[in-house]
Enzyme design. Structure first.
Site, PDB file in Angstrom:
ATOM      1  N   GLU A  51       0.883  -1.172   0.000  1.00 51.44           N
ATOM      2  CA  GLU A  51       0.000   0.000   0.000  1.00 51.44           C
ATOM      3  C   GLU A  51       0.919   1.219   0.000  1.00 51.44           C
ATOM      4  O   GLU A  51       1.686   1.421   0.955  1.00 51.44           O
ATOM      5  CB  GLU A  51      -0.915   0.028   1.238  1.00 51.44           C
ATOM      6  N   ASP A  76       5.026   4.670   3.568  1.00 55.15           N
ATOM      7  CA  ASP A  76       4.730   6.093   3.671  1.00 55.15           C
ATOM      8  C   ASP A  76       6.007   6.784   4.155  1.00 55.15           C
ATOM      9  O   ASP A  76       6.910   6.138   4.660  1.00 55.15           O
ATOM     10  CB  ASP A  76       3.581   6.367   4.653  1.00 55.15           C
ATOM     11  N   ASP A 125      -2.050  12.234  -2.556  1.00 51.95           N
ATOM     12  CA  ASP A 125      -2.197  13.671  -2.800  1.00 51.95           C
ATOM     13  C   ASP A 125      -2.361  13.861  -4.321  1.00 51.95           C
ATOM     14  O   ASP A 125      -1.548  13.348  -5.084  1.00 51.95           O
ATOM     15  CB  ASP A 125      -0.958  14.414  -2.296  1.00 51.95           C
ATOM     16  N   ASP A 159     -10.602  10.289  -4.137  1.00 50.50           N
ATOM     17  CA  ASP A 159     -11.798  11.129  -4.135  1.00 50.50           C
ATOM     18  C   ASP A 159     -11.702  12.176  -5.245  1.00 50.50           C
ATOM     19  O   ASP A 159     -12.657  12.912  -5.488  1.00 50.50           O
ATOM     20  CB  ASP A 159     -11.903  11.878  -2.803  1.00 50.50           C
TER      21      ASP A 159
HETATM   22  C1  LIG Z   1      -3.915  12.017   1.720  1.00 47.21           C
HETATM   23  S1  LIG Z   1      -2.873  10.938   2.615  1.00 47.21           S
HETATM   24  C2  LIG Z   1      -3.694   9.359   2.459  1.00 47.21           C
HETATM   25  C3  LIG Z   1      -3.306   8.413   3.546  1.00 47.21           C
HETATM   26  C4  LIG Z   1      -4.045   7.056   3.531  1.00 47.21           C
HETATM   27  N1  LIG Z   1      -3.755   6.315   2.338  1.00 47.21           N
HETATM   28  C5  LIG Z   1      -5.530   7.256   3.693  1.00 47.21           C
HETATM   29  O1  LIG Z   1      -6.263   7.061   2.698  1.00 47.21           O
HETATM   30  O2  LIG Z   1      -5.968   7.577   4.784  1.00 47.21           O
HETATM   31  C6  LIG Z   1      -1.501  10.757   1.512  1.00 47.21           C
HETATM   32  C7  LIG Z   1      -0.331  10.025   2.142  1.00 47.21           C
HETATM   33  O3  LIG Z   1       0.653   9.798   1.151  1.00 47.21           O
HETATM   34  C8  LIG Z   1       1.929  10.028   1.711  1.00 47.21           C
HETATM   35  N2  LIG Z   1       2.827  10.374   0.585  1.00 47.21           N
HETATM   36  C9  LIG Z   1       2.592  11.315  -0.360  1.00 47.21           C
HETATM   37  N3  LIG Z   1       3.610  11.335  -1.247  1.00 47.21           N
HETATM   38  C10 LIG Z   1       4.483  10.382  -0.851  1.00 47.21           C
HETATM   39  C11 LIG Z   1       5.723   9.919  -1.353  1.00 47.21           C
HETATM   40  N4  LIG Z   1       6.242  10.425  -2.471  1.00 47.21           N
HETATM   41  N5  LIG Z   1       6.374   8.936  -0.703  1.00 47.21           N
HETATM   42  C12 LIG Z   1       5.831   8.411   0.443  1.00 47.21           C
HETATM   43  N6  LIG Z   1       4.659   8.804   0.969  1.00 47.21           N
HETATM   44  C13 LIG Z   1       3.992   9.772   0.321  1.00 47.21           C
HETATM   45  C14 LIG Z   1       1.733  11.137   2.714  1.00 47.21           C
HETATM   46  O4  LIG Z   1       2.747  11.131   3.696  1.00 47.21           O
HETATM   47  C15 LIG Z   1       0.347  10.808   3.260  1.00 47.21           C
HETATM   48  O5  LIG Z   1       0.415   9.987   4.425  1.00 47.21           O
END
Ligand SMILES: C[S@@+](CC[C@H](N)C(=O)[O-])C[C@H]1O[C@@H](n2cnc3c(N)ncnc32)[C@H](O)[C@@H]1O
Length: 230
Positions: A51, A76, A125, A159
């Site tokens: 994931e 993450d 994101d 979303d």
């Molecule tokens: C909007 S959150 C979604 C978290 C989880 N998947 C959820 O649905 O609740 C996006 C996550 O992606 C991680 N993330 C974004 N870009 C990343 C990258 N290049 N490498 C590792 N983690 C990343 C962020 O740290 C964050 O925890």
């Protein structure tokens, strides 16, 4: 979250047997676990599911509970969020779960070619102004293809309509990847192949559903070399 709480979590992260941390500095050697997840950590040869951008690891823990015949690693960069996933997995006594703290850009430092069977990208994101940084951009998919076994699936839940549309129409279709499932409204449309996408709701998914947003989902098959399927 306050700085003190974060520091406490970072300190506890160092003690977790189910967390592997790579400093995201390009010069750092590959993780010792690379290529060894089955043999050294999980002690079996079960398929490995990732994931990416897992946050608190809801899919990692949820799918691992639903299917003990596979191994799951949540990835993450945010240590304070991974802390929650690590704790949840330890409290539930799940032997088929681990977490990796690393930027997805460096995923090949953590996993060897063909080591991974499936990838979930959950509510990444959307990066509206930086296509290169989207976790479903061609550059990221090429990385995934190098660690995925031939025919490995990539799932995206989001979303964000623009990210769904971009992934489907600007990346997946032009590359000729086989689309296994696709919907702009996961919980209202009926079609085969949506079961796992509905089986677990993530922290961010809960927020978006409560705000009245629809959830988009696509699953597609990369081949083993990052090239379009013939
Ligand atoms: C909007 S959150 C979604 C978290 C989880 N998947 C959820 O649905 O609740 C996006 C996550 O992606 C991680 N993330 C974004 N870009 C990343 C990258 N290049 N490498 C590792 N983690 C990343 C962020 O740290 C964050 O925890």
């Amino acid at each position: 979250m306050g700085k003190k709480k974060k520091l406490l979590r970072f300190a506890e992260n160092e003690t977790f047997p189910n967390l592997f941390q790579w400093p995201s500095v390009p010069e750092t050697p590959d993780m010792a676990m690379k290529g060894q997840w089955g043999a050294s950590y999980f002690k079996n040869a079960a398929p490995l599911v990732l994931e990416l951008g897992c946050g608190k690891g809801d899919y990692t823990v949820g799918l691992a509970q639903l299917d003990p015949t596979r191994n799951y690693v949540g990835v993450d960069i945010k240590g304070a969020r991974l802390w929650r996933g690590c704790r949840n997995a330890l409290e539930r006594g799940l032997p088929n779960v681990a977490f990796a703290r690393i930027q997805v850009e460096f995923i090949e430092k953590m996993f060897a070619p063909d080591e991974v069977s499936e990838i979930w990208v959950t509510f990444p994101d959307p990066q509206p102004n930086k296509a290169r940084k989207r976790l479903t951009s061609p550059m990221f998919l090429a990385r995934y293809a190098r660690i995925l076994r031939a025919g490995g699936l990539v799932h995206l839940k989001t979303d964000d309509y623009d990210l769904y549309d971009y992934t489907l129409n600007e990346v997946v279709r032009p590359a000729g990847y086989e689309i296994v499932a696709s919907t702009a409204d996961l919980y209202r449309e009926e079609a085969p192949g949506f079961e796992l996408a509905r089986a677990v709701q993530t922290y961010y998914e809960g927020i978006w559903l409560a705000a009245g947003k629809t959830i988009k989902y696509i699953a597609f098959r990369l081949n083993g070399e990052g090239k379009p399927n013939s």
